[in-house]
Design an enzyme around this catalytic site. Sequence first.
Site, PDB file in Angstrom:
ATOM      1  N   LYS A  18       0.443  -1.280  -0.104  1.00 21.14           N
ATOM      2  CA  LYS A  18       0.230  -0.057   0.300  1.00 21.14           C
ATOM      3  C   LYS A  18       1.142   1.785  -0.004  1.00 21.14           C
ATOM      4  O   LYS A  18       0.650   2.115  -0.298  1.00 21.14           O
ATOM      5  CB  LYS A  18      -0.376   0.366   0.835  1.00 21.14           C
ATOM      6  CG  LYS A  18      -1.995  -1.118   0.640  1.00 21.14           C
ATOM      7  CD  LYS A  18      -3.185  -0.845   2.391  1.00 21.14           C
ATOM      8  CE  LYS A  18      -4.130  -1.855   2.134  1.00 21.14           C
ATOM      9  NZ  LYS A  18      -4.992  -1.596   3.239  1.00 21.14           N
ATOM     10  N   ASP A  50      -9.793   2.913   2.601  1.00 18.76           N
ATOM     11  CA  ASP A  50     -10.108   2.589   3.862  1.00 18.76           C
ATOM     12  C   ASP A  50     -10.542   3.030   5.108  1.00 18.76           C
ATOM     13  O   ASP A  50     -12.085   2.877   5.351  1.00 18.76           O
ATOM     14  CB  ASP A  50      -8.772   2.137   4.141  1.00 18.76           C
ATOM     15  CG  ASP A  50      -8.605   0.960   3.518  1.00 18.76           C
ATOM     16  OD1 ASP A  50      -9.094   0.110   3.157  1.00 18.76           O
ATOM     17  OD2 ASP A  50      -6.592   0.702   3.447  1.00 18.76           O
TER      18      ASP A  50
END
Length: 292
Positions: free
Chosen positions: A77, A113
């Site tokens: 990420k 997220d």
Amino acid sequence: MPNRFAQCLTGHTGVLGVIGDPIAHSLSPAMHNAALQALDKDYIYVPFAVSPLHVQEAVAGVKALGIKGINVTIPHKVAVIDYLDEVDPVAQLIGAVNTISNQAGRLIGYNTDGYGFLRSLQEEAGRDPEGQKVVLLGAGGAARAVGFQLALSKIQSLVVANRTESRALALAAEIHEQTGCPTVGSGLDSLDSHLSAADILINTTSLGMYPQITTVPPVEIEHLPPTALVCDIVYNPSETLLIQKAADSGRATLPGLGMLAYQGAAALELWLQVKAPIDVMKTALRMQLASQ
Ligand code: ATR
């Protein structure tokens, strides 16, 4: 056995996917393919196991192969950011990208997220973050995403409490500096002093996660106001011990499956400009979890 895709994959079929290492247990293919089927979209969502040595080539491959979008999971990420054409401001603050959209050959990075948690909070728990006093357990990647997103959503204050106090202090200082949200860091030993004022408590640590399902963050639930909402971003098991204890005490709870579904829904909406079928996605996640 005939290939089950023989009838449905054609030269027109678009490709979406997820890169990570490992990727075999990802729930995203089941969730996204169920959504694509429900939307009757001519797309397929594929898992790609990508070693940390090949992140740059994998991202270049998204462009070269005309893949419409990918999710990015552990451990890539942060690393993918260097290879994108543009990074959304929220993802820049979080310092991590979980969704890449290929917009006419330009790769744009997003982080859905924290947004997934926010949508779950609003839609499933019926809580508006505005004016809320939030206690966040943990200071890792998940805490960064949730913490920055909430700090940008007009909460009144934020406490970041973590086993390693120095990480809590550093994240709290960064969130305060970047967003202006009143934020303090704390070790877990002084967590208790923050509980009586909390409106929302969120566990972002791995405590309670399968296979350590009997572990629980060190929270005296009874020291939270009776109206407090207790959230856990852990989704396996679907109800962690923390969530069970909070529910037994009569407090409202929010388990982690919703955040997972809504972060996926937000990615799908970015890629295809559609309204994601959230109930289909949640059902697919539950079925996949039950079969693992
Ligand atoms: P993620 O990206 O999922 O947030 P991470 O960056 O590894 O994962 O962060 C894990 C978080 O869980 C950290 O806040 C970690 O605390 P430390 O910073 O002190 O390591 C927390 N955590 C993991 N195991 C823990 C334990 N046994 N007790 C308390 N906190 C724990």
